[in-house]
Design a protein around this motif. Structure first.
Motif, PDB file in Angstrom:
ATOM      1  N   ARG A 100       0.849  -1.188   0.000  1.00 27.58           N
ATOM      2  CA  ARG A 100       0.000   0.000   0.000  1.00 27.58           C
ATOM      3  C   ARG A 100       0.883   1.235   0.000  1.00 27.58           C
ATOM      4  O   ARG A 100       1.746   1.385   0.881  1.00 27.58           O
ATOM      5  CB  ARG A 100      -0.914   0.018   1.220  1.00 27.58           C
ATOM      6  N   VAL A 101       0.702   2.107  -0.979  1.00 25.59           N
ATOM      7  CA  VAL A 101       1.499   3.324  -1.127  1.00 25.59           C
ATOM      8  C   VAL A 101       0.618   4.531  -0.829  1.00 25.59           C
ATOM      9  O   VAL A 101      -0.454   4.687  -1.421  1.00 25.59           O
ATOM     10  CB  VAL A 101       2.079   3.440  -2.553  1.00 25.59           C
ATOM     11  N   ILE A 102       1.079   5.386   0.091  1.00 22.54           N
ATOM     12  CA  ILE A 102       0.372   6.637   0.407  1.00 22.54           C
ATOM     13  C   ILE A 102       1.304   7.789   0.089  1.00 22.54           C
ATOM     14  O   ILE A 102       2.339   7.962   0.731  1.00 22.54           O
ATOM     15  CB  ILE A 102      -0.049   6.686   1.885  1.00 22.54           C
ATOM     16  N   ASP A 103       0.956   8.572  -0.912  1.00 28.52           N
ATOM     17  CA  ASP A 103       1.777   9.712  -1.334  1.00 28.52           C
ATOM     18  C   ASP A 103       0.858  10.890  -1.610  1.00 28.52           C
ATOM     19  O   ASP A 103      -0.202  10.720  -2.221  1.00 28.52           O
ATOM     20  CB  ASP A 103       2.596   9.364  -2.576  1.00 28.52           C
ATOM     21  N   TYR A 104       1.283  12.068  -1.190  1.00 30.66           N
ATOM     22  CA  TYR A 104       0.433  13.256  -1.300  1.00 30.66           C
ATOM     23  C   TYR A 104       0.632  14.020  -2.602  1.00 30.66           C
ATOM     24  O   TYR A 104      -0.086  14.974  -2.877  1.00 30.66           O
ATOM     25  CB  TYR A 104       0.728  14.202  -0.142  1.00 30.66           C
ATOM     26  N   ASN A 105       1.622  13.626  -3.436  1.00 27.87           N
ATOM     27  CA  ASN A 105       2.001  14.422  -4.597  1.00 27.87           C
ATOM     28  C   ASN A 105       1.538  13.758  -5.891  1.00 27.87           C
ATOM     29  O   ASN A 105       2.188  12.827  -6.381  1.00 27.87           O
ATOM     30  CB  ASN A 105       3.517  14.631  -4.630  1.00 27.87           C
ATOM     31  N   PRO A 106       0.439  14.218  -6.483  1.00 26.65           N
ATOM     32  CA  PRO A 106      -0.053  13.584  -7.714  1.00 26.65           C
ATOM     33  C   PRO A 106       0.886  13.772  -8.898  1.00 26.65           C
ATOM     34  O   PRO A 106       0.890  12.936  -9.818  1.00 26.65           O
ATOM     35  CB  PRO A 106      -1.398  14.289  -7.964  1.00 26.65           C
ATOM     36  N   GLU A 107       1.706  14.834  -8.893  1.00 26.01           N
ATOM     37  CA  GLU A 107       2.653  15.033  -9.996  1.00 26.01           C
ATOM     38  C   GLU A 107       3.701  13.927 -10.017  1.00 26.01           C
ATOM     39  O   GLU A 107       4.053  13.407 -11.082  1.00 26.01           O
ATOM     40  CB  GLU A 107       3.327  16.397  -9.874  1.00 26.01           C
ATOM     41  N   VAL A 108       4.219  13.577  -8.842  1.00 28.25           N
ATOM     42  CA  VAL A 108       5.209  12.490  -8.771  1.00 28.25           C
ATOM     43  C   VAL A 108       4.582  11.176  -9.199  1.00 28.25           C
ATOM     44  O   VAL A 108       5.172  10.396  -9.961  1.00 28.25           O
ATOM     45  CB  VAL A 108       5.787  12.389  -7.354  1.00 28.25           C
ATOM     46  N   LEU A 109       3.375  10.915  -8.731  1.00 24.56           N
ATOM     47  CA  LEU A 109       2.692   9.668  -9.099  1.00 24.56           C
ATOM     48  C   LEU A 109       2.434   9.597 -10.593  1.00 24.56           C
ATOM     49  O   LEU A 109       2.542   8.521 -11.205  1.00 24.56           O
ATOM     50  CB  LEU A 109       1.381   9.557  -8.319  1.00 24.56           C
ATOM     51  N   ALA A 110       2.090  10.740 -11.212  1.00 23.71           N
ATOM     52  CA  ALA A 110       1.873  10.755 -12.653  1.00 23.71           C
ATOM     53  C   ALA A 110       3.162  10.440 -13.399  1.00 23.71           C
ATOM     54  O   ALA A 110       3.167   9.692 -14.384  1.00 23.71           O
ATOM     55  CB  ALA A 110       1.316  12.105 -13.086  1.00 23.71           C
ATOM     56  N   LEU A 111       4.270  10.986 -12.932  1.00 27.97           N
ATOM     57  CA  LEU A 111       5.558  10.715 -13.579  1.00 27.97           C
ATOM     58  C   LEU A 111       5.966   9.250 -13.431  1.00 27.97           C
ATOM     59  O   LEU A 111       6.651   8.700 -14.295  1.00 27.97           O
ATOM     60  CB  LEU A 111       6.634  11.612 -12.974  1.00 27.97           C
ATOM     61  N   ALA A 112       5.557   8.621 -12.310  1.00 25.14           N
ATOM     62  CA  ALA A 112       5.911   7.219 -12.096  1.00 25.14           C
ATOM     63  C   ALA A 112       5.397   6.326 -13.212  1.00 25.14           C
ATOM     64  O   ALA A 112       6.033   5.318 -13.563  1.00 25.14           O
ATOM     65  CB  ALA A 112       5.369   6.741 -10.753  1.00 25.14           C
ATOM     66  N   GLY A 113       4.250   6.679 -13.798  1.00 27.67           N
ATOM     67  CA  GLY A 113       3.681   5.863 -14.870  1.00 27.67           C
ATOM     68  C   GLY A 113       4.128   6.267 -16.247  1.00 27.67           C
ATOM     69  O   GLY A 113       3.757   5.606 -17.231  1.00 27.67           O
ATOM     70  N   THR A 114       4.915   7.346 -16.360  1.00 28.21           N
ATOM     71  CA  THR A 114       5.342   7.821 -17.682  1.00 28.21           C
ATOM     72  C   THR A 114       6.864   7.944 -17.735  1.00 28.21           C
ATOM     73  O   THR A 114       7.557   6.987 -18.074  1.00 28.21           O
ATOM     74  CB  THR A 114       4.677   9.176 -17.987  1.00 28.21           C
ATOM     75  N   ASP A 115       7.395   9.099 -17.367  1.00 25.78           N
ATOM     76  CA  ASP A 115       8.824   9.363 -17.504  1.00 25.78           C
ATOM     77  C   ASP A 115       9.691   8.426 -16.667  1.00 25.78           C
ATOM     78  O   ASP A 115      10.816   8.099 -17.060  1.00 25.78           O
ATOM     79  CB  ASP A 115       9.115  10.813 -17.113  1.00 25.78           C
ATOM     80  N   LEU A 116       9.202   8.013 -15.510  1.00 29.66           N
ATOM     81  CA  LEU A 116      10.016   7.189 -14.613  1.00 29.66           C
ATOM     82  C   LEU A 116       9.826   5.691 -14.836  1.00 29.66           C
ATOM     83  O   LEU A 116      10.535   4.885 -14.225  1.00 29.66           O
ATOM     84  CB  LEU A 116       9.699   7.532 -13.155  1.00 29.66           C
ATOM     85  N   ALA A 117       8.875   5.305 -15.685  1.00 26.02           N
ATOM     86  CA  ALA A 117       8.590   3.881 -15.898  1.00 26.02           C
ATOM     87  C   ALA A 117       9.801   3.070 -16.337  1.00 26.02           C
ATOM     88  O   ALA A 117       9.967   1.922 -15.902  1.00 26.02           O
ATOM     89  CB  ALA A 117       7.439   3.726 -16.895  1.00 26.02           C
ATOM     90  N   PRO A 118      10.705   3.601 -17.191  1.00 23.62           N
ATOM     91  CA  PRO A 118      11.877   2.801 -17.557  1.00 23.62           C
ATOM     92  C   PRO A 118      12.766   2.454 -16.375  1.00 23.62           C
ATOM     93  O   PRO A 118      13.523   1.479 -16.442  1.00 23.62           O
ATOM     94  CB  PRO A 118      12.614   3.709 -18.559  1.00 23.62           C
ATOM     95  N   TRP A 119      12.691   3.221 -15.313  1.00 19.81           N
ATOM     96  CA  TRP A 119      13.545   2.958 -14.149  1.00 19.81           C
ATOM     97  C   TRP A 119      12.801   2.238 -13.025  1.00 19.81           C
ATOM     98  O   TRP A 119      13.414   1.478 -12.274  1.00 19.81           O
ATOM     99  CB  TRP A 119      14.138   4.273 -13.626  1.00 19.81           C
ATOM    100  N   ASN A 120      11.513   2.462 -12.879  1.00 14.51           N
ATOM    101  CA  ASN A 120      10.798   1.785 -11.784  1.00 14.51           C
ATOM    102  C   ASN A 120      10.116   0.504 -12.241  1.00 14.51           C
ATOM    103  O   ASN A 120       9.469  -0.168 -11.429  1.00 14.51           O
ATOM    104  CB  ASN A 120       9.792   2.723 -11.117  1.00 14.51           C
ATOM    105  N   GLY A 121      10.241   0.159 -13.520  1.00 11.87           N
ATOM    106  CA  GLY A 121       9.642  -1.080 -14.006  1.00 11.87           C
ATOM    107  C   GLY A 121       8.131  -1.093 -13.924  1.00 11.87           C
ATOM    108  O   GLY A 121       7.534  -2.169 -13.819  1.00 11.87           O
ATOM    109  N   SER A 122       7.500   0.084 -13.975  1.00 16.70           N
ATOM    110  CA  SER A 122       6.040   0.204 -13.863  1.00 16.70           C
ATOM    111  C   SER A 122       5.530  -0.491 -12.604  1.00 16.70           C
ATOM    112  O   SER A 122       4.470  -1.123 -12.597  1.00 16.70           O
ATOM    113  CB  SER A 122       5.356  -0.364 -15.109  1.00 16.70           C
ATOM    114  N   SER A 123       6.281  -0.330 -11.517  1.00 11.16           N
ATOM    115  CA  SER A 123       5.973  -1.071 -10.293  1.00 11.16           C
ATOM    116  C   SER A 123       4.609  -0.711  -9.710  1.00 11.16           C
ATOM    117  O   SER A 123       3.927  -1.576  -9.129  1.00 11.16           O
ATOM    118  CB  SER A 123       7.059  -0.819  -9.248  1.00 11.16           C
TER     119      SER A 123
END
Length: 493
Positions: free
Chosen positions: A80-103
Motif C-alpha cells: 500500500r502506497v500513500i503519497d500526497y504528490n499527484p505530480e510524482v505519481l503521474a511521472l511514475a507511470g510515464t517518464d520514470l517507468a523505464p527505471w521503476n519497471g512500472s511497479s
C-alpha cells in the motif's frame, strides 16, 4: 514530506534527476544505492521473522523506485502506497517507468493520494512499514520525525514488524541524524542506524545519506543476512548488508548526548539549524550497530520552553553595532543561507527602511491602540518620542534601531530557511539588488530553460530575466516565472 512541492525533472541522455523544492530526490545513475538499502535489509529481516505472505506499507515513494525493490522479494502479497504528490505519481507511470519497471501498476500495489497524517489511522496492520518521505527541512516536516509519530507508526506494525525510515546525513547534520535515532528509541523501538555514500547527493554537498530500521526487538545480523538477496539487486551484497550499519567510533559515540524530539519537531529543527558538519578524518576504529544493543538509554526529551544555546546567547547580549552580532543566531549552516547573502539582504532592508515615513506609520498604529497589546503601545509611544528628537533608526544603530533592524532581518532569514523559494521569489535577483532588464543578463540574452525537463507546466525554453538565484559549491541556480510556467536552469561555477 517537504512543505515546498515545486517539482523539477532534469533530463540528460540516458538518465534524469528529480528535484522537489530545490532539493535533489534522486539521480537515475545511482538511485539504486538509496532504494536498495532502504528496502532490502528491512524486508530480509521481516522475511526471517514471518512465514507466509507479507503486507507492506510505503509512506511517500510515489516515484515507484522503492516499490520496485520491494516487489523483488518472494512472499510480498500487498504493498500500500500513500503519497500526497499527484505530480510524482503521474511521472511514475510515464517518464520514470523505464527505471521503476512500472511497479505501481503491479496488481499487488494499491496507491492512495493523500497526506499520510490523514490516512494512517485507517491504514490497517503491516509486517513492515517503509517511510520514504522527503528529509525534513522545516518545522512542519520535522513533525513527522517525533516520538508521537513513530509511536503512531508502531501501532500499525504486527508484533516483530520492521520500520524502515529515510533519514538525514550523519556527517552534514550529525546532531539531527542522531536525534532521529534517539527519538526512535524513546518511542519504544530498538533502532538500527545506517548510512551509505550516494555520489549524486555528495556532489551537491548533502554528504552521506542516512537511514534507520526499527522494531519492538533488536534486529540481528542473522535476520538480515540469513535470507538471500533477491535477483536484480545491483549495488548491495552480503558484506554490504553489514557495512551500511558501520560508523566511525567517534561519530557513533556522539549520539549519547543528543536528545530525542517529542515537541512537535522543535528539537530536531533546532539541531538542523545549528548543524555542524563533521570533517572526514583518518580511518580509525569503527562501531557496527548490527552487532549490539545500545547500552546507553536515550536522554530525556528537551522541553519546548528551553531556548537553543545559540539563540539564548544572542538574546542575552547587549545590542551590538555590526552585522556579526546578528549573524550569531541566523542559521548560516543552511546550504542556501550564506554570510554574503545575509549581508546583501541587510543592505536591502536598510534601503527599504530608509524609505519609510516612520512618523506616519507610528501615528497610524497608535490610532488603533485599543486593538494592540499594552506593551506594544508603550513601545510605540517611546519610539514616537525618539523620532521627535529627529533621530533616524535606520541610519543610526542606537539600541532601538538595532532591534528594529534585527527583527526584520530575522523574519527574513527564518522565512527563507523554512520555505527557500518564498523569499527569493519576492526578492531581488542580481547581487546589485535590482531587477534585470527584459531578456538580458550580464549584457546578453540569457535563456531560462528546463533543459528538456518538467517544471509544473511542461517542457520548454524561454528567454526571460531571472527572478532570483542562489549558489552552492558546484552551481549557480536561476529561476523565473514566465507566461504561467516556472523555469529553472543551472550553470557550473
Amino acid at each position: 514530506m517537504s512543505s515546498d512541492t515545486t517539482l523539477v525533472l532534469e533530463r540528460r541522455p540516458g538518465g534524469l534527476r528529480l528535484y522537489l523544492g530545490g532539493d535533489l530526490q534522486f539521480d537515475t545513475d545511482d538511485e539504486a544505492i538509496y532504494h536498495e538499502r532502504l528496502a532490502h535489509p528491512a524486508l530480509l529481516a521481516a522475511r526471517a521473522r514471518f512465514e507466509g505472505p507479507l503486507n507492506l506499507l510505503v509512506l511517500g515513494g510515489g516515484d515507484g523506485l522503492l516499490v520496485r525493490e520491494l516487489l523483488r522479494h518472494e512472499g510480498v502479497a500487498s504493498v500500500r502506497v500513500i503519497d500526497y504528490n499527484p505530480e510524482v505519481l503521474a511521472l511514475a507511470g510515464t517518464d520514470l517507468a523505464p527505471w521503476n519497471g512500472s511497479s505501481l501498476a503491479d496488481n499487488r500495489v494499491v496507491v492512495e493520494v493523500t497526506d499520510v497524517r490523514k490516512a494512517l489511522a485507517k491504514a490497517g496492520s503491516f509486517h513492515a512499514i517503509f517511510s520514504d518521505l522527503t528529509a525534513p527541512g522545516t518545522l512542519v516536516d520535522c513533525g513527522l520525525f517525533t516520538r508521537d509519530w513513530f509511536q503512531a507508526l508502531v501501532a500499525h506494525l504486527e508484533p516483530g514488524g520492521i520500520l524502515a525510515l529515510n533519514g538525514l546525513s550523519p556527517d552534514q547534520t550529525p546532531a539531527a541524524y542522531w536525534c532521529i535515532y534517539q527519538t526512535l528509541r524513546s518511542a519504544g523501538l530498538a533502532a538500527l542506524p545506517g548510512r551509505s555514500r550516494v555520489p549524486s547527493f555528495a556532489e551537491l554537498g548533502y554528504g552521506d545519506w542516512g537511514f534507520f530500521l526499527g522494531s519492538d526487538r533488536a534486529i540481528t545480523s542473522v535476520e538480515v543476512c540469513s535470507v538471500p538477496l533477491p535477483q536484480g539487486v545491483r549495488t548491495l551484497d552480503g558484506p554490504g548488508l553489514v557495512d551500511c550499519f558501520e560508523f566511525p567510533r567517534q561519530q557513533a559515540d556522539s549520539r549519547t548526548t543528543i536528545r530525542p524530539a517529542s515537541d512537535a519537531g522543535r528539537t530536531l529543527y533546532e539541531y538542523l539549524l545549528d548543524a555542524t558538519a563533521i570533517e572526514p578524518g583518518v580511518a580509525g576504529e569503527t562501531a557496527c550497530f548490527l552487532w549490539f544493543d545500545d547500552p546507553f538509554p536515550p536522554p530525556e526529551p528537551a522541553t519546548a520552553t528551553v531556548l537553543s544555546p545559540k539563540l539564548k546567547g544572542w538574546l542575552d547580549r547587549q545590542p551590538g553595532t555590526g552585522i556579526d552580532d546578528l549573524l550569531m543566531c541566523v542559521p548560516l549552516s543552511h546550504r542556501i543561507v550564506t554570510r554574503e547573502l545575509v549581508m546583501e539582504w541587510a543592505g536591502h532592508l536598510i534601503q527599504v527602511a530608509s524609505t519609510l515615513d516612520l512618523r506616519r506609520l507610528i501615528s497610524a498604529l497608535l490610532r488603533r491602540a485599543a486593538a494592540l497589546p499594552g506593551r506594544l503601545v508603550a513601545e510605540l509611544k517611546r519610539f514616537r518620542a525618539f523620532l521627535a528628537q529627529g533621530e533616524d533608526p535606520a541610519a543610526n544603530f542606537t539600541t532601538w534601531g538595532w532591534r528594529f533592524f534585527s527583527v526584520l532581518m530575522l523574519v527574513l532569514v527564518l522565512a527563507q530557511t523554512a520555505m527557500p523559494t518564498a523569499v527569493y521569489a519576492k526578492g531581488f535577483g542580481h547581487s546589485h539588488g535590482h531587477y534585470v532588464p527584459p531578456s538580458y543578463y550580464g549584457g546578453s540574452a540569457y535563456p531560462m530553460q528546463q533543459r528538456g525537463g518538467y517544471v509544473s507546466g511542461g517542457p520548454g525554453t524561454v528567454f526571460s530575466p531571472y527572478y532570483y538565484w542562489y549558489s552552492d559549491p558546484f552551481y549557480h541556480y536561476y529561476y523565473c516565472f514566465y507566461n504561467g510556467r516556472y523555469y529553472y536552469t543551472r550553470v557550473p561555477r
